[in-house]
Motif scaffolding. Sequence first.
Motif, PDB file in Angstrom:
ATOM      1  N   UNK A  99       0.784  -1.215   0.000  1.00 45.14           N
ATOM      2  CA  UNK A  99       0.000   0.000   0.000  1.00 45.14           C
ATOM      3  C   UNK A  99       0.821   1.273   0.000  1.00 45.14           C
ATOM      4  N   UNK A 100       0.119   2.391   0.139  1.00 45.08           N
ATOM      5  CA  UNK A 100       0.727   3.712   0.191  1.00 45.08           C
ATOM      6  C   UNK A 100       1.405   3.925   1.546  1.00 45.08           C
ATOM      7  N   UNK A 101       2.262   4.925   1.614  1.00 45.40           N
ATOM      8  CA  UNK A 101       2.883   5.255   2.894  1.00 45.40           C
ATOM      9  C   UNK A 101       1.817   5.607   3.925  1.00 45.40           C
ATOM     10  N   UNK A 102       0.831   6.409   3.527  1.00 44.24           N
ATOM     11  CA  UNK A 102      -0.206   6.805   4.485  1.00 44.24           C
ATOM     12  C   UNK A 102      -1.068   5.635   4.925  1.00 44.24           C
ATOM     13  N   UNK A 103      -1.149   4.576   4.131  1.00 48.50           N
ATOM     14  CA  UNK A 103      -1.915   3.389   4.517  1.00 48.50           C
ATOM     15  C   UNK A 103      -1.254   2.658   5.674  1.00 48.50           C
ATOM     16  N   UNK A 104       0.020   2.896   5.874  1.00 51.20           N
ATOM     17  CA  UNK A 104       0.774   2.203   6.922  1.00 51.20           C
ATOM     18  C   UNK A 104       1.097   3.100   8.110  1.00 51.20           C
ATOM     19  N   UNK A 105       0.450   4.252   8.150  1.00 49.85           N
ATOM     20  CA  UNK A 105       0.588   5.148   9.292  1.00 49.85           C
ATOM     21  C   UNK A 105      -0.295   4.652  10.431  1.00 49.85           C
ATOM     22  N   UNK A 106       0.299   4.463  11.603  1.00 49.33           N
ATOM     23  CA  UNK A 106      -0.435   4.001  12.777  1.00 49.33           C
ATOM     24  C   UNK A 106      -0.873   5.161  13.661  1.00 49.33           C
ATOM     25  N   UNK A 107      -0.050   6.183  13.738  1.00 49.84           N
ATOM     26  CA  UNK A 107      -0.415   7.363  14.522  1.00 49.84           C
ATOM     27  C   UNK A 107       0.493   8.518  14.132  1.00 49.84           C
ATOM     28  N   UNK A 108       0.088   9.723  14.516  1.00 49.99           N
ATOM     29  CA  UNK A 108       0.882  10.921  14.242  1.00 49.99           C
ATOM     30  C   UNK A 108       0.756  11.877  15.412  1.00 49.99           C
ATOM     31  N   UNK A 148      -1.458  23.135  20.754  1.00 49.05           N
ATOM     32  CA  UNK A 148      -1.583  21.887  21.500  1.00 49.05           C
ATOM     33  C   UNK A 148      -0.918  20.754  20.723  1.00 49.05           C
ATOM     34  N   UNK A 149      -0.352  19.802  21.450  1.00 45.17           N
ATOM     35  CA  UNK A 149       0.188  18.597  20.809  1.00 45.17           C
ATOM     36  C   UNK A 149      -0.745  17.439  21.099  1.00 45.17           C
ATOM     37  N   UNK A 150      -1.274  16.855  20.045  1.00 44.55           N
ATOM     38  CA  UNK A 150      -2.196  15.744  20.200  1.00 44.55           C
ATOM     39  C   UNK A 150      -1.717  14.570  19.348  1.00 44.55           C
ATOM     40  N   UNK A 151      -2.149  13.392  19.722  1.00 47.25           N
ATOM     41  CA  UNK A 151      -1.851  12.191  18.951  1.00 47.25           C
ATOM     42  C   UNK A 151      -3.100  11.787  18.185  1.00 47.25           C
ATOM     43  N   UNK A 152      -2.935  11.633  16.883  1.00 47.91           N
ATOM     44  CA  UNK A 152      -4.046  11.221  16.027  1.00 47.91           C
ATOM     45  C   UNK A 152      -3.833   9.771  15.596  1.00 47.91           C
ATOM     46  N   UNK A 153      -4.873   8.971  15.746  1.00 49.78           N
ATOM     47  CA  UNK A 153      -4.811   7.560  15.362  1.00 49.78           C
ATOM     48  C   UNK A 153      -6.245   7.090  15.145  1.00 49.78           C
ATOM     49  N   UNK A 154      -6.408   5.801  14.899  1.00 47.34           N
ATOM     50  CA  UNK A 154      -7.774   5.269  14.773  1.00 47.34           C
ATOM     51  C   UNK A 154      -8.539   5.423  16.079  1.00 47.34           C
ATOM     52  N   UNK A 155      -7.823   5.435  17.215  1.00 47.26           N
ATOM     53  CA  UNK A 155      -8.474   5.500  18.524  1.00 47.26           C
ATOM     54  C   UNK A 155      -8.598   6.918  19.065  1.00 47.26           C
ATOM     55  N   UNK A 156      -7.669   7.798  18.719  1.00 40.54           N
ATOM     56  CA  UNK A 156      -7.658   9.163  19.227  1.00 40.54           C
ATOM     57  C   UNK A 156      -7.754  10.144  18.058  1.00 40.54           C
ATOM     58  N   UNK A 157      -8.658  11.089  18.194  1.00 42.05           N
ATOM     59  CA  UNK A 157      -8.864  12.077  17.127  1.00 42.05           C
ATOM     60  C   UNK A 157      -8.915  11.397  15.749  1.00 42.05           C
TER      61      UNK A 157
END
Length: 508
Positions: A199-208, A216-225
């Motif tokens: 897949x694409x690079x973004x398809x393999x992103x788990x969090x950012x 603010x510093x936040x973590x974005x993932x399937x579970x957060x934001x």
Amino acid sequence: MVISERLFHQQSLYCQPETIYTCQSSWISTPMPDLCVMSHTGKAIELPDETLQKLASRLHGDLLHQESNAYETTRKVWNGIINKHPALIACCHDQNDVITAVNFARTHNLLLAVRGGGHSVAGHSTCDGGMVIDLSRMNHVSVDQAARVVHVEGGATLADMDQATQAVGLVVPAGAVSDTGIAGLTLGGGIGWLRNLWGLTCDNLLSADVVTADGQCITASHAEHPDLFWALRGAGGNFGVVTRFTFRAYPLKPDVWFTAVYHDGRYMKEVLQFYREYSATAPDEISTAAVCGQFPPGSRDFPSELHGHPYVMIVGMYAGSVEQGQKVMQPLRDFRKPLIDFSKPTTHLEAQKFFDEDYPAGELRYYWKSLFLAELSNDAIDTLVDHASRQPSPLSGIEILYSGGAVTRLDDDACAFAGRKARFLIFVESNWKEAQDNDANIAWPCDLISALQGGTEGSFYLNFSSTAEEKESTMRHNYGNKYQKLVAIKKRYDPTNLFRLNQNIKPS
């Protein structure tokens, strides 16, 4: 595009998983006068020396202005046609520096650009008169080999990540030029030699980890934001500054088979038709491109009798055993007698550098356009052949990239990326040297894309597109029914459009 035979030397590993990035804290190196800095509304704002010294004292990295010793080298970006002079450059050492810089830019309403690898063809990583947040010092990569997880800071390049992961036999699907920034690549999608398999690079992103417009510093993932996480994967730098990416990695041995074979450009239509048919049944381990160009006059890499002659190169990698790769990619070399064949076993690291010499930093002017096509019809091929014969620079070219496998199996609504269901990406690149040739080299890719657009959905690839793609109507058309969702997410995380120097999605 100029392609030459690569020597494929193994390089020393300069970013091991256990490496700890360090940087000496420093104050601004030169006294600062009061500065006029451009606001995001185009108004000049005068910032007194006291205010600037206070900002400099809060950074672990450096704050540069036009009188700083390092300013001239730091301000330059990869694309030689982009020549901008920001008033301030915040060279960030860590996430806290990014937060400080974002808060300063927001408080003073400054025009703000964010630079990761500085490889934006559209020049979005710099600005005239405003402030640049430079992440290039934040290039640490750490690898959890057991979990197959890779953490990458926002200023790292493909070379930083590839060398760290391959040191332990892993890989993250990425692009195909090693000095590309991971940040821009991922946020725009990420198309490379492993796309059809993983897949694409973004398809393999788990969090950012993201510094948003409110500091603010936040973590974005399937579970957060999850809304922000959805948008980060394909809608560019609209929503904040990503200071760290966490990726899924896969096992890949160092040795791979790499095909690079030049066919006579007089038979371009036949070669492209063959490439279309071959790609439709190729295994997912193969990711390829067909490149239409000209052998450059004066090149020492090719026989003189070929200089100025058109070619079609088929280039690609097999992500598996060398023996199997050579076998299944052999038809690309044999279906007609090639002019030149540089195919060979190599390493994944060297395959990632195959195109590096063709895109030197600061030496060439680049203007690119792209378009996703559902299919590569005979009419489309005729259009490509016609325009290939009229490229104004021998350094330019047309790439046709086939996508299938893992790219098209993922649901189109899984993330913001546009063009997932298209089988082919047309990438038209104008690369030239002299300013006097600007007009012809900018017109050529625009004319070709315009000629191809009839009957397509019109989506384009952010990472292969220059400044003409910034109109709101173009962005709305590109994302289709995803656009209003992106507007709502932009409004939530960046309501004043602080992060506007990108392929911009406005918050209203």
